[in-house]
Design a protein around this motif. Structure first.
Motif, PDB file in Angstrom:
ATOM      1  N   LEU A 140       0.841  -1.190   0.000  1.00  0.00           N
ATOM      2  CA  LEU A 140       0.000   0.000   0.000  1.00  0.00           C
ATOM      3  C   LEU A 140       0.880   1.245   0.000  1.00  0.00           C
ATOM      4  O   LEU A 140       1.884   1.309   0.716  1.00  0.00           O
ATOM      5  N   GLY A 141       0.470   2.262  -0.762  1.00  0.00           N
ATOM      6  CA  GLY A 141       1.216   3.504  -0.834  1.00  0.00           C
ATOM      7  C   GLY A 141       0.447   4.670  -0.252  1.00  0.00           C
ATOM      8  O   GLY A 141      -0.447   4.494   0.588  1.00  0.00           O
ATOM      9  N   SER A 145      -6.259   4.939   2.167  1.00  0.00           N
ATOM     10  CA  SER A 145      -6.848   5.724   3.252  1.00  0.00           C
ATOM     11  C   SER A 145      -7.874   4.863   3.980  1.00  0.00           C
ATOM     12  O   SER A 145      -8.393   3.892   3.449  1.00  0.00           O
ATOM     13  N   GLY A 146      -8.155   5.251   5.210  1.00  0.00           N
ATOM     14  CA  GLY A 146      -9.127   4.509   6.001  1.00  0.00           C
ATOM     15  C   GLY A 146      -8.560   3.205   6.524  1.00  0.00           C
ATOM     16  O   GLY A 146      -7.355   2.949   6.480  1.00  0.00           O
ATOM     17  N   LEU A 175       0.326   2.730   6.979  1.00  0.00           N
ATOM     18  CA  LEU A 175       0.629   4.012   7.620  1.00  0.00           C
ATOM     19  C   LEU A 175       0.081   5.138   6.772  1.00  0.00           C
ATOM     20  O   LEU A 175       0.280   5.160   5.554  1.00  0.00           O
ATOM     21  N   CYS A 176      -0.598   6.093   7.413  1.00  0.00           N
ATOM     22  CA  CYS A 176      -1.116   7.255   6.690  1.00  0.00           C
ATOM     23  C   CYS A 176       0.012   8.258   6.487  1.00  0.00           C
ATOM     24  O   CYS A 176       0.637   8.706   7.455  1.00  0.00           O
ATOM     25  N   CYS A 184      -3.083  -0.683  11.786  1.00  0.00           N
ATOM     26  CA  CYS A 184      -2.637  -1.983  11.273  1.00  0.00           C
ATOM     27  C   CYS A 184      -1.632  -1.676  10.174  1.00  0.00           C
ATOM     28  O   CYS A 184      -2.014  -1.256   9.079  1.00  0.00           O
ATOM     29  N   ALA A 185      -0.349  -1.854  10.458  1.00  0.00           N
ATOM     30  CA  ALA A 185       0.671  -1.415   9.513  1.00  0.00           C
ATOM     31  C   ALA A 185       1.922  -2.267   9.635  1.00  0.00           C
ATOM     32  O   ALA A 185       2.197  -2.871  10.673  1.00  0.00           O
ATOM     33  N   VAL A 186       2.689  -2.302   8.565  1.00  0.00           N
ATOM     34  CA  VAL A 186       3.959  -3.014   8.523  1.00  0.00           C
ATOM     35  C   VAL A 186       4.976  -2.299   9.415  1.00  0.00           C
ATOM     36  O   VAL A 186       5.042  -1.072   9.442  1.00  0.00           O
TER      37      VAL A 186
END
Length: 506
Positions: A140-141, A145-146, A175-176, A184-186
């Motif tokens: 994801l880049g 969003s959300g 990550l936003c 919830c992120a790497v």
């Protein structure tokens, strides 16, 4: 905290000192393509840059385990996988999106990966289970969003549980880029970010998720960077230049008089730390108004300070005619005594530093603020910020840049929103972000030390914004120097005083 290696655009401040939100980066990307830089070229440049950084950090022998999503971030992953495989490196790849749904650019990169000998696997488990290698996160880049969709969340969880080194392309998935939110992120060891540095990498969850951050501008022309800058990294050397030179015939009256108000029962150490920090940060005079029981202890620690025992607001009132700046909050408490002292302080028009329970009393509405804070600074942590905004700590942390701007608009002062990736907002100034500091700072007394430092800088005629930026930078940089000898677990607020002296001796 995240460390950012710098690129510099000719004739400008370092590009890496400028932080952009997702919309700003997208605007620069669009400008580059409008100027003739194709998306294929940008993807190829990103892949080359990321592979070079990966190999510099982890070598060239380990296999690459690449997880690709369906957007352009996935396209970067396909391009990197193809490049690595074409050079003879073992590469396994799991793709989460249907190939038919890829953009033309990403689809071309995928085809190149197939032709280059990349081994495509059917599941994320097959990619990650019982393997050695370096994981490349290209799920994801900045366009995401959300909440993270379940199928992506499952892969993120597997990556984080793998125990393998992780390189994130552009930013850790989930990550936003704008807010630093990442429920919830790497968790990456290295993030290679492209075109411009993203604000979200350096505040909120980004600090814990990004690892080392390396920026590659992909050789874009400086003229393309016309998007609004969301924030600027605070540089301690640049901020220190705002300190006025001392006259050879100067005297203590020229450098301000800081009065520190606080230290209810059990809080005497807080005013002692703030007083010593103010003295060491260049204030000409420092006074302390505290419980009579604490006078001897504060004097024993800082004999240079003038320490007064006060039992009520009436006792404090005559002391308010002397200082040029008042710091109120360290160890203040929320008793009737505390409210009386704060009430007297708020009657003055002097520059103020409001921290800790001074902010909590105001947030509770027990006292009304009937004066301008335009020449003052407030220094809330997320919990205090939430109370001032009538919000919650989780909401503040979900969008720290928005929260600090709201506080500045509401209170009219310079605002320091403490925490990982401390933010500074001041009227008409670009948002400042401090990327220095370390987890050892999560200990008692650190905020009291910061209050004393900023109070002393205000006393030396720095504006609220300049005092806040320099104070935050000195505080965090001193902590980074101190932790090299103390370690994070043993770091105390008082350990910052020796490196603070060194920083101000330059």
């Amino acid at each position: 905290m995240s460390q950012l290696r710098q690129e510099t655009l000719d004739g400008s401040l370092p590009l890496s000192s400028r932080l952009y939100d997702a919309a700003g980066v997208a605007q620069i990307d669009a400008a580059a393509q409008a100027a003739g830089q194709s998306s294929e070229q940008l993807m190829s440049l990103a892949a080359r840059a990321a592979l070079a950084e990966l190999e510099d950090e982890f070598g060239r022998d380990l296999p690459l385990l690449v997880a690709c999503g369906g957007g352009n971030n996935g396209g970067d992953g396909f391009a990197l996988a193809a490049l690595a495989a074409s050079r003879g490196r073992a590469v396994h790849l799991f793709e989460l999106a249907e190939p038919s749904r890829l953009s033309a650019t990403a689809a071309a990169a995928r085809k190149f990966a197939q032709q280059s000998g990349v081994v495509f696997v059917d599941t994320a488990s097959e990619l990650l289970d019982d393997r050695e290698g370096v994981v490349v996160d290209a799920l994801l880049g900045i366009g995401a969003s959300g909440a993270v969709r379940q199928e992506y969340a499952a892969v993120i969880e597997l990556i984080n549980a793998s125990g393998l080194p992780v390189v994130a392309l552009d930013l850790p998935s989930g990550l936003c880029a704008t807010t630093g939110r990442g429920d919830c992120a790497v968790v990456a060891d290295l993030t290679v970010t492209f075109i411009a540095a993203k604000l979200g990498l350096f505040t909120g969850r980004g600090v814990a998720l990004a690892g080392e951050v390396v920026l590659h501008s992909l050789d874009l022309d400086e003229a393309l960077y016309t998007a609004p800058v969301a924030a600027q990294l605070i540089d301690v050397d640049e901020a220190r230049e705002r300190l006025p030179l001392r006259d050879r015939n100067g005297h203590k009256g020229l450098y301000g008089h800081v009065l520190i108000v606080g230290g209810d029962f059990g809080g005497g150490g807080a005013v002692a730390l703030a007083a010593e920090a103010a003295l060491r940060s260049g204030a000409g005079l420092v006074s302390v108004a505290t419980r009579p029981e604490h006078v001897a202890a504060v004097l024993a620690r800082s004999p240079e300070a003038m320490v007064y025992g006060v039992t009520s607001g009436q006792d404090l009132e005559p002391l308010l005619t002397r200082p040029s700046v008042i710091v109120v909050g360290p160890g203040l408490g929320q008793s009737a005594w505390s409210e009386q002292l704060l009430q007297q302080v708020l009657k003055t028009q002097l520059p103020l530093l409001l921290d800790a329970d001074a902010l909590n009393i105001l947030a509770a509405g027990r006292l009304q603020l009937r004066r301008s804070l335009s020449n003052s600074v407030i220094t809330p942590h997320p919990g205090e910020a939430a109370r001032l905004l009538g919000s919650s700590s989780s909401a503040v942390q979900a969008d720290r840049p928005a929260a600090v701007r709201q506080l500045q608009a509401l209170w009219g002062s310079a605002v320091v929103l403490k925490g990982a990736g401390t933010l500074v907002a001041a009227d008409n100034d670009l948002l400042g972000l401090c990327a220095e500091g370390n987890p050892g700072m999560a200990s008692a007394g650190m905020g009291d030390l910061l209050s004393g430092i900023i109070g002393a800088l205000l006393a030396q005629q720095l504006s609220g914004g300049d005092a806040a930026r320099l104070g935050v930078a000195l505080h965090a940089t001193a902590a980074d120097r101190a932790v090299s000898s103390c370690g994070e677990r043993s770091l105390l607020a008082s350990d910052l005083l020796a490196p603070l002296i060194e920083l101000l001796a330059v």
